[in-house]
Enzyme design. Structure first.
Site, PDB file in Angstrom:
ATOM      1  N   SER A 466       0.812  -1.211   0.000  1.00 49.50           N
ATOM      2  CA  SER A 466       0.000   0.000   0.000  1.00 49.50           C
ATOM      3  C   SER A 466       0.850   1.266   0.000  1.00 49.50           C
ATOM      4  O   SER A 466       1.520   1.564  -0.981  1.00 49.50           O
ATOM      5  CB  SER A 466      -0.956  -0.036   1.197  1.00 49.50           C
ATOM      6  N   ASP A 477      10.232   5.532 -10.056  1.00 48.72           N
ATOM      7  CA  ASP A 477       9.828   6.207 -11.292  1.00 48.72           C
ATOM      8  C   ASP A 477      10.618   7.497 -11.528  1.00 48.72           C
ATOM      9  O   ASP A 477      10.907   7.857 -12.672  1.00 48.72           O
ATOM     10  CB  ASP A 477       8.328   6.526 -11.258  1.00 48.72           C
ATOM     11  N   LYS A 491      -0.754  -4.267  -3.453  1.00 45.68           N
ATOM     12  CA  LYS A 491      -2.028  -3.636  -3.093  1.00 45.68           C
ATOM     13  C   LYS A 491      -2.062  -2.233  -3.692  1.00 45.68           C
ATOM     14  O   LYS A 491      -1.363  -1.333  -3.233  1.00 45.68           O
ATOM     15  CB  LYS A 491      -2.185  -3.566  -1.578  1.00 45.68           C
TER      16      LYS A 491
END
Length: 712
Positions: A466, A477, A491
């Site tokens: 999460s 990224d 998740k």
């Protein structure tokens, strides 16, 4: 069928239910529960509330039925086949019952469960009066979730004979004497039945509604008022009380540990192992006897508003249960729960004449004191605030790199994941959130500047989920740091807490909270972490397979998807660096005995994880244990020979459950265990620093916009 919210009128007749045998206890729905059910149904069945609602129909009813039974008896140890057949009409009727606010069928099932537990525990305790033959070649099938329900009491008796025999054998192998084994197991089975008998109507209701909520989507859940308060405590890392952790020991509530700095600790009067016999409110007045009470009921009496007083009638640990009582009066205060708070450490090692220092911040959860933030309290507690403070301290210690350890961090506040990311990037998007209406909102870090712009790595494992995945994905990224470890949980959904009291506006509060899946989050690059998780740049051996643990194990989990990427400036491309770091990691791991031992333990665990049965032959089990002990002793000898400190990760099986160990055992300071993964992550980070400093061409590939760089 009309699907109205008003549940004062029964829209269908009450369902016929099976006759329940006399168990001495009969649980029934509480006064408010039908009302709460109406609100839950409203939130779960409408797209304007839930991200992936399902109609409350016969298909969902079947899923609720299966989930409820699995929650009660997933290992097929209590119910018989005829019980399940008797319950079978409810498979297609739970939807009608929920529509009508009729909770009696769920309670009838639970009352049968109480009866079956009483039967099984009585049988288990009777088995302790006989002798077991450990020379027979037989096996106990302990993985029973996929097995059919037993068709007769005789067949289930045999399952329990093997179960009790295995419990007994584990204690034999741990060196316990027969009399002590019988005493331990008899108490274990009696305590289990007692805990089941102490279950209240609110607990049954929560279990059943969670079967409903979980059938909609895996992370949707209901918390009753008590569970809600415990959740809020875990998020703000503080409570108002005396600062003592309790456990049940026979009929007594016992002090298991004392929180440093809390009222119990500062008074010096309360000790680990002390038994609490009664609790009183204020400096004087009546005391309530709590012998035989449930732990959470005793906790509720002891907690209370800051600066109020509580009195404890205590039997000191040193005197035994027949010793003299002492009355201890304590002023409740705000107690900080540091166990789940961010912590720092520094890993150091020598390379020639140079000392390498890497800072580590361990973050067990993304916590935030929501109420404190809403009230704009200047010192409200949060993960990002604590991490910022620790980074400042590590800067003062002149560390050359930083590892954020998110292993086993199951998530928490989405806001904290965004703000934590902001400590390491200048400004820009952190995560994309798509809501119920499929509208995408880009959540950003708007604060210019970074608190830490040096070398960074994030250590993750399969239990990182999460908010952990949001942070790790953003760092990856942006190319802001290296991700090291295992693929994460997977998740990719967002939950909001719905306080039912605020919606219902009833005179009597305490309806609980609904954790509602309201959105799906997507990475800055447009991909989702749903199912796939975050794949590390530098991979360590996988401990838990995707088919056994993670989002992919849920049949009704949302599928993976992607959206358009958010506009952002990628800071680096580590792909040219990763093969070199991977090679160096592999070479170093082969030479690191702790890492080799850990890898061996992982391989053995994965092999054991596939087994569904275990031998009940004493000679065979002793042989297996002897091999494990020999390997552990060999490691300890090698550890001493190599001058390695720390405790081996592989521990001997003492045959006991957690609540059967003496509280004093937790009070002793254990030697710190070796953590080869964390140390190796630090080495990988330093490798990256050195490579980029020494090889300008490689640095130019990693940082094409800057040409050269000295930080990963």
């Amino acid at each position: 069928m009309k699907r109205g919210f008003w549940i004062g009128l029964l829209l269908v007749p009450l369902l016929a239910t099976a006759k329940v045998e006399d168990t001495g206890i009969l649980l029934e729905p509480g006064d408010n529960q039908a009302y709460v059910t109406g609100w839950v149904r409203q939130f779960l069945s409408q797209a304007r509330f839930h991200y992936s609602p399902k109609p409350l129909d016969d298909a969902l009813s079947a899923e609720i039925f299966d989930a409820y039974l699995d929650g009660l008896d997933g290992d097929r140890l209590f119910f018989l086949k005829q019980d399940i057949e008797r319950f079978a009409p409810l498979r297609a009727s739970f939807d009608d019952a929920l529509q009508a606010g009729n909770l009696q069928p769920a309670f009838d099932i639970f009352n049968v469960y109480i009866q079956r537990v009483a039967e099984r525990t009585a049988h288990a305790r009777a088995l302790l009066k006989q002798e077991f033959d450990f020379t027979r070649d037989e096996e106990y099938h302990f993985r029973r979730e996929d097995l059919p329900w037993e068709s007769s009491r005789k067949a289930l008796d045999e399952v329990w004979r093997q179960r009790v025999k295995n419990d007994y054998l584990r204690l034999v192998l741990a060196g316990k004497e027969p009399e002590a084994i019988v005493e331990t197991l008899d108490k274990r089975y009696a305590n289990f039945e007692q805990r089941v008998r102490e279950i209240k109507s609110d607990d049954v209701f929560q279990s059943f509604i969670n079967a409903y909520a979980g059938a909609i989507e895996p992370h949707t859940a209901y918390m009753n008022a008590r569970a809600s308060e415990n959740f809020n405590i875990s998020m703000r890392l503080s409570l108002e009380g005396i600062g003592a952790v309790l456990q049940r020991d026979d009929e007594f509530t016992v002090i298991r540990s004392i929180v440093k700095g809390g009222p119990a600790d500062m008074s010096g009067k309360l000790k680990v192992g002390d038994r609490v016999a009664a609790v009183g409110q204020g400096r004087e007045g009546p005391m309530i006897d709590v012998v035989g009470w449930r732990i959470d009921d005793v906790v509720e009496l002891i907690r209370g508003p800051k600066d109020s007083y509580v009195r404890l009638d205590v039997i000191p640990a040193a005197t035994g249960i027949d010793g003299p009582h002492e009355i201890i009066t304590l002023a409740r205060q705000k107690v900080k729960l540091e166990e789940q708070a961010a912590k720092k450490r520094v890993i150091e090692w020598q390379e020639g004449e140079r000392t390498r220092k890497v800072g580590v911040i361990e973050l067990p959860t993304f916590y935030q004191d929501f109420d404190g933030r809403r009230r704009d309290e200047p010192d409200y507690r949060s993960a990002s605030r604590d991490v910022a403070r620790l980074i400042d301290q590590l800067k003062g210690e002149k560390v050359e790199g930083l590892v954020i350890d998110l292993r086993n961090n199951g998530g928490g506040s989405l806001t904290e994941a965004i703000e934590l990311t902001g400590l390491f990037i200048d400004r820009g998007p952190v995560v994309q959130v798509r809501n119920q209406g499929r509208q995408v909102q880009v959540e950003q870090d708007f604060d210019s500047g970074t608190l830490w712009d040096g070398p960074l790595a994030v250590l993750v494992n399969r239990a990182s989920a999460s908010a952990s995945e949001i942070f790790a994905a953003a760092i990856q990224d942006y190319g802001r740091g290296l991700i090291i470890g295992e693929p994460t949980f997977g998740k990719g959904t967002v939950q909001n807490l719905v306080d039912l009291d605020r919606f219902a506006r009833k005179d009597s509060p305490g309806l609980g909270q609904l954790r509602l899946t309201v959105a799906q989050f997507f990475r800055v690059n447009g991909g989702s972490t749903q199912h796939k998780g975050v794949v590390p740049d530098i991979a360590f051996p996988v401990t838990l397979d995707a088919e056994h643990y993670g989002e992919s194990t849920y049949d009704n989990a949302l599928p993976w998807s992607e959206i358009a990427p958010a506009t952002h400036s990628k800071l680096a491309d580590f792909s040219p660096l990763v093969p070199i770091l991977t090679q160096r990691h592999g070479e170093r791991a082969k030479q690191d005995p702790e890492f080799v031992w850990w890898s061996e333990d992982v391989a053995q665990y994965r092999e054991q994880r596939e087994k569904k049965s275990i031998s009940l032959n004493l000679a065979e089990r002793r042989s297996e244990r002897a091999q494990i002990e020999a390997r552990r002793e060999q490691r300890e000898a090698q550890r001493k020979e190599l001058g390695l400190s720390g405790e081996d990760l592989a521990q001997s099986d003492d045959g006991l459950q957690a609540d059967e160990r003496a509280p004093e055992a937790d009070a002793e300071e254990a030697e710190e265990r070796a953590d080869p993964l964390l140390r190796e992550a630090a080495h990988v980070l330093v490798d990256a620093v050195d490579l980029l400093r020494r090889d300008q061409g490689l640095a130019a590939q990693v940082y094409p916009q800057r040409g050269v760089a000295n930080t990963p």
